[in-house]
Design a protein around this motif. Structure first.
Motif, PDB file in Angstrom:
ATOM      1  N   LEU A  79      -7.003   2.118   7.237  1.00  8.04           N
ATOM      2  CA  LEU A  79      -6.030   1.773   8.272  1.00  8.04           C
ATOM      3  C   LEU A  79      -6.211   2.746   9.427  1.00  8.04           C
ATOM      4  O   LEU A  79      -6.191   3.954   9.253  1.00  8.04           O
ATOM      5  CB  LEU A  79      -4.626   1.868   7.699  1.00  8.04           C
ATOM      6  CG  LEU A  79      -3.505   1.284   8.517  1.00  8.04           C
ATOM      7  CD1 LEU A  79      -3.736  -0.206   8.766  1.00  8.04           C
ATOM      8  CD2 LEU A  79      -2.184   1.487   7.823  1.00  8.04           C
TER       9      LEU A  79
ATOM     10  N   GLU B 289      -3.213  -7.495  13.074  1.00  7.88           N
ATOM     11  CA  GLU B 289      -3.803  -8.545  12.247  1.00  7.88           C
ATOM     12  C   GLU B 289      -5.306  -8.566  12.492  1.00  7.88           C
ATOM     13  O   GLU B 289      -5.764  -8.455  13.618  1.00  7.88           O
ATOM     14  CB  GLU B 289      -3.193  -9.913  12.580  1.00  7.88           C
ATOM     15  CG  GLU B 289      -3.716 -11.028  11.719  1.00  7.88           C
ATOM     16  CD  GLU B 289      -3.024 -12.357  11.968  1.00  7.88           C
ATOM     17  OE1 GLU B 289      -3.240 -13.279  11.171  1.00  7.88           O
ATOM     18  OE2 GLU B 289      -2.279 -12.474  12.968  1.00  7.88           O
TER      19      GLU B 289
ATOM     20  N   LEU C 284      -8.087   0.186   1.549  1.00  9.44           N
ATOM     21  CA  LEU C 284      -7.989  -1.155   0.970  1.00  9.44           C
ATOM     22  C   LEU C 284      -9.406  -1.635   0.660  1.00  9.44           C
ATOM     23  O   LEU C 284     -10.282  -1.607   1.523  1.00  9.44           O
ATOM     24  CB  LEU C 284      -7.325  -2.104   1.981  1.00  9.44           C
ATOM     25  CG  LEU C 284      -7.272  -3.579   1.609  1.00  9.44           C
ATOM     26  CD1 LEU C 284      -6.355  -3.800   0.406  1.00  9.44           C
ATOM     27  CD2 LEU C 284      -6.787  -4.403   2.798  1.00  9.44           C
TER      28      LEU C 284
ATOM     29  N   VAL D 257      -5.728  -1.644  -3.681  1.00  9.15           N
ATOM     30  CA  VAL D 257      -5.402  -0.498  -2.828  1.00  9.15           C
ATOM     31  C   VAL D 257      -5.655   0.780  -3.607  1.00  9.15           C
ATOM     32  O   VAL D 257      -5.293   0.882  -4.786  1.00  9.15           O
ATOM     33  CB  VAL D 257      -3.922  -0.565  -2.385  1.00  9.15           C
ATOM     34  CG1 VAL D 257      -3.530   0.666  -1.606  1.00  9.15           C
ATOM     35  CG2 VAL D 257      -3.659  -1.825  -1.583  1.00  9.15           C
TER      36      VAL D 257
ATOM     37  N   TYR E 258     -11.769  -0.565   3.502  1.00  9.87           N
ATOM     38  CA  TYR E 258     -11.198  -0.591   4.843  1.00  9.87           C
ATOM     39  C   TYR E 258     -10.128   0.474   4.931  1.00  9.87           C
ATOM     40  O   TYR E 258      -9.300   0.601   4.029  1.00  9.87           O
ATOM     41  CB  TYR E 258     -10.615  -1.966   5.179  1.00  9.87           C
ATOM     42  CG  TYR E 258     -11.686  -2.968   5.490  1.00  9.87           C
ATOM     43  CD1 TYR E 258     -12.114  -3.153   6.791  1.00  9.87           C
ATOM     44  CD2 TYR E 258     -12.287  -3.692   4.478  1.00  9.87           C
ATOM     45  CE1 TYR E 258     -13.126  -4.050   7.084  1.00  9.87           C
ATOM     46  CE2 TYR E 258     -13.298  -4.600   4.764  1.00  9.87           C
ATOM     47  CZ  TYR E 258     -13.706  -4.765   6.063  1.00  9.87           C
ATOM     48  OH  TYR E 258     -14.715  -5.649   6.333  1.00  9.87           O
TER      49      TYR E 258
ATOM     50  N   ILE F 258      -5.725 -10.725   7.651  1.00 11.72           N
ATOM     51  CA  ILE F 258      -4.758  -9.852   6.990  1.00 11.72           C
ATOM     52  C   ILE F 258      -3.802  -9.332   8.049  1.00 11.72           C
ATOM     53  O   ILE F 258      -4.231  -8.709   9.032  1.00 11.72           O
ATOM     54  CB  ILE F 258      -5.435  -8.681   6.260  1.00 11.72           C
ATOM     55  CG1 ILE F 258      -6.315  -9.200   5.122  1.00 11.72           C
ATOM     56  CG2 ILE F 258      -4.376  -7.707   5.727  1.00 11.72           C
ATOM     57  CD1 ILE F 258      -7.030  -8.112   4.339  1.00 11.72           C
TER      58      ILE F 258
ATOM     59  N   ILE G 145      -0.923  -6.722   8.920  1.00 15.89           N
ATOM     60  CA  ILE G 145      -0.506  -5.407   8.463  1.00 15.89           C
ATOM     61  C   ILE G 145       0.933  -5.213   8.925  1.00 15.89           C
ATOM     62  O   ILE G 145       1.227  -5.316  10.117  1.00 15.89           O
ATOM     63  CB  ILE G 145      -1.414  -4.300   9.033  1.00 15.89           C
ATOM     64  CG1 ILE G 145      -2.862  -4.583   8.638  1.00 15.89           C
ATOM     65  CG2 ILE G 145      -0.967  -2.934   8.533  1.00 15.89           C
ATOM     66  CD1 ILE G 145      -3.879  -3.865   9.490  1.00 15.89           C
TER      67      ILE G 145
ATOM     68  N   ASP H 257       0.866  -1.178   0.000  1.00 14.63           N
ATOM     69  CA  ASP H 257       0.000   0.000   0.000  1.00 14.63           C
ATOM     70  C   ASP H 257       0.903   1.227   0.000  1.00 14.63           C
ATOM     71  O   ASP H 257       1.424   1.626   1.043  1.00 14.63           O
ATOM     72  CB  ASP H 257      -0.877  -0.025   1.256  1.00 14.63           C
ATOM     73  CG  ASP H 257      -1.840   1.134   1.333  1.00 14.63           C
ATOM     74  OD1 ASP H 257      -1.608   2.167   0.670  1.00 14.63           O
ATOM     75  OD2 ASP H 257      -2.817   1.025   2.090  1.00 14.63           O
TER      76      ASP H 257
ATOM     77  N   TYR I 202       2.362  -3.065   4.203  1.00 18.18           N
ATOM     78  CA  TYR I 202       2.110  -4.275   3.436  1.00 18.18           C
ATOM     79  C   TYR I 202       0.950  -5.015   4.073  1.00 18.18           C
ATOM     80  O   TYR I 202       0.775  -4.983   5.292  1.00 18.18           O
ATOM     81  CB  TYR I 202       3.340  -5.194   3.442  1.00 18.18           C
ATOM     82  CG  TYR I 202       4.521  -4.631   2.705  1.00 18.18           C
ATOM     83  CD1 TYR I 202       4.726  -4.921   1.364  1.00 18.18           C
ATOM     84  CD2 TYR I 202       5.440  -3.824   3.362  1.00 18.18           C
ATOM     85  CE1 TYR I 202       5.826  -4.420   0.680  1.00 18.18           C
ATOM     86  CE2 TYR I 202       6.542  -3.310   2.684  1.00 18.18           C
ATOM     87  CZ  TYR I 202       6.723  -3.607   1.355  1.00 18.18           C
ATOM     88  OH  TYR I 202       7.809  -3.099   0.680  1.00 18.18           O
ATOM     89  N   TYR I 203       0.168  -5.698   3.249  1.00 17.96           N
ATOM     90  CA  TYR I 203      -0.916  -6.547   3.721  1.00 17.96           C
ATOM     91  C   TYR I 203      -0.577  -7.982   3.320  1.00 17.96           C
ATOM     92  O   TYR I 203      -0.398  -8.276   2.140  1.00 17.96           O
ATOM     93  CB  TYR I 203      -2.253  -6.149   3.091  1.00 17.96           C
ATOM     94  CG  TYR I 203      -2.624  -4.701   3.296  1.00 17.96           C
ATOM     95  CD1 TYR I 203      -2.933  -4.225   4.565  1.00 17.96           C
ATOM     96  CD2 TYR I 203      -2.667  -3.814   2.230  1.00 17.96           C
ATOM     97  CE1 TYR I 203      -3.283  -2.887   4.757  1.00 17.96           C
ATOM     98  CE2 TYR I 203      -3.017  -2.487   2.406  1.00 17.96           C
ATOM     99  CZ  TYR I 203      -3.323  -2.029   3.677  1.00 17.96           C
ATOM    100  OH  TYR I 203      -3.664  -0.723   3.859  1.00 17.96           O
ATOM    101  N   ARG I 204      -0.496  -8.868   4.299  1.00 20.61           N
ATOM    102  CA  ARG I 204      -0.203 -10.271   4.030  1.00 20.61           C
ATOM    103  C   ARG I 204      -1.443 -11.102   4.338  1.00 20.61           C
ATOM    104  O   ARG I 204      -1.981 -11.045   5.442  1.00 20.61           O
ATOM    105  CB  ARG I 204       0.963 -10.760   4.886  1.00 20.61           C
ATOM    106  CG  ARG I 204       1.367 -12.178   4.534  1.00 20.61           C
ATOM    107  CD  ARG I 204       2.532 -12.674   5.350  1.00 20.61           C
ATOM    108  NE  ARG I 204       3.088 -13.870   4.715  1.00 20.61           N
ATOM    109  CZ  ARG I 204       3.885 -14.714   5.318  1.00 20.61           C
ATOM    110  NH1 ARG I 204       4.254 -14.502   6.565  1.00 20.61           N
ATOM    111  NH2 ARG I 204       4.342 -15.769   4.683  1.00 20.61           N
ATOM    112  N   ILE I 205      -1.889 -11.883   3.363  1.00 21.42           N
ATOM    113  CA  ILE I 205      -3.075 -12.717   3.529  1.00 21.42           C
ATOM    114  C   ILE I 205      -2.657 -14.039   4.179  1.00 21.42           C
ATOM    115  O   ILE I 205      -1.701 -14.679   3.746  1.00 21.42           O
ATOM    116  CB  ILE I 205      -3.748 -13.018   2.174  1.00 21.42           C
ATOM    117  CG1 ILE I 205      -3.985 -11.739   1.369  1.00 21.42           C
ATOM    118  CG2 ILE I 205      -5.041 -13.808   2.375  1.00 21.42           C
ATOM    119  CD1 ILE I 205      -4.822 -10.703   2.058  1.00 21.42           C
TER     120      ILE I 205
END
Length: 144
Positions: A141, A97, A117, A112, A139, A85, A87, A50, A56-59
């Motif tokens: 942040l 998270e 997001l 993004v 969404y 997710i 963060i 982003d 960063y967004y990690r799934i």
């Protein structure tokens, strides 16, 4: 741990970026695994950057159960039953998270924008699902 390459791709370093919803990844054997294995086992998916918030967004997909009468291949297409997710800041430190509700969002379709997001909420098991509409939820942040 995740392997992160430097911008010039001349080195790789390991950084901790672990979900709080499972202890370890259990990848199925690609040759012997069933579609159900890919719906139930814990693993990590995409990493999104982003640039507007420099995060960063990690799934992450926690271990899950497969409800009766659910076709695994269809569930895989829509992003499994649930996900979280993580963060991460620009230095890959975990900021937080979020675990998302079951059968609501499709984390395979997200993007993004300057406003936030956007995550697709067109999961086929979502009660509001409409096959003619691809909808998203925004969404933002926020601090703790």
């Amino acid at each position: 741990m995740s392997d992160i390459a430097t911008p010039g791709h001349n080195s790789i370093q390991k950084v901790p970026a672990k979900s709080k919803y499972f202890e370890h990844v259990q990848l199925p054997d690609e040759l012997t695994a069933s579609p159900e294995d890919f719906c139930k086992n814990a693993w990590y998916s995409n990493l999104f950057y982003d640039p507007y918030r420099e995060v960063y967004y990690r799934i992450a997909y926690p271990p899950s159960t497969l409800d009766k009468d659910i076709r695994p291949l269809e569930l895989i297409q829509f992003g499994r039953k649930n996900f979280s997710i993580l963060i991460l800041d620009k230095d890959f430190r975990i900021l937080g998270e979020t675990l998302f509700p079951d059968n609501t969002y499709n984390p395979q379709i997200m993007f993004v924008r300057p406003e936030g997001l956007y995550i697709c909420d067109s999961h086929y098991l979502n009660p509001r699902f409409n096959d003619d509409i691809l909808s998203f939820r925004k969404y933002e942040l926020a601090g703790e």
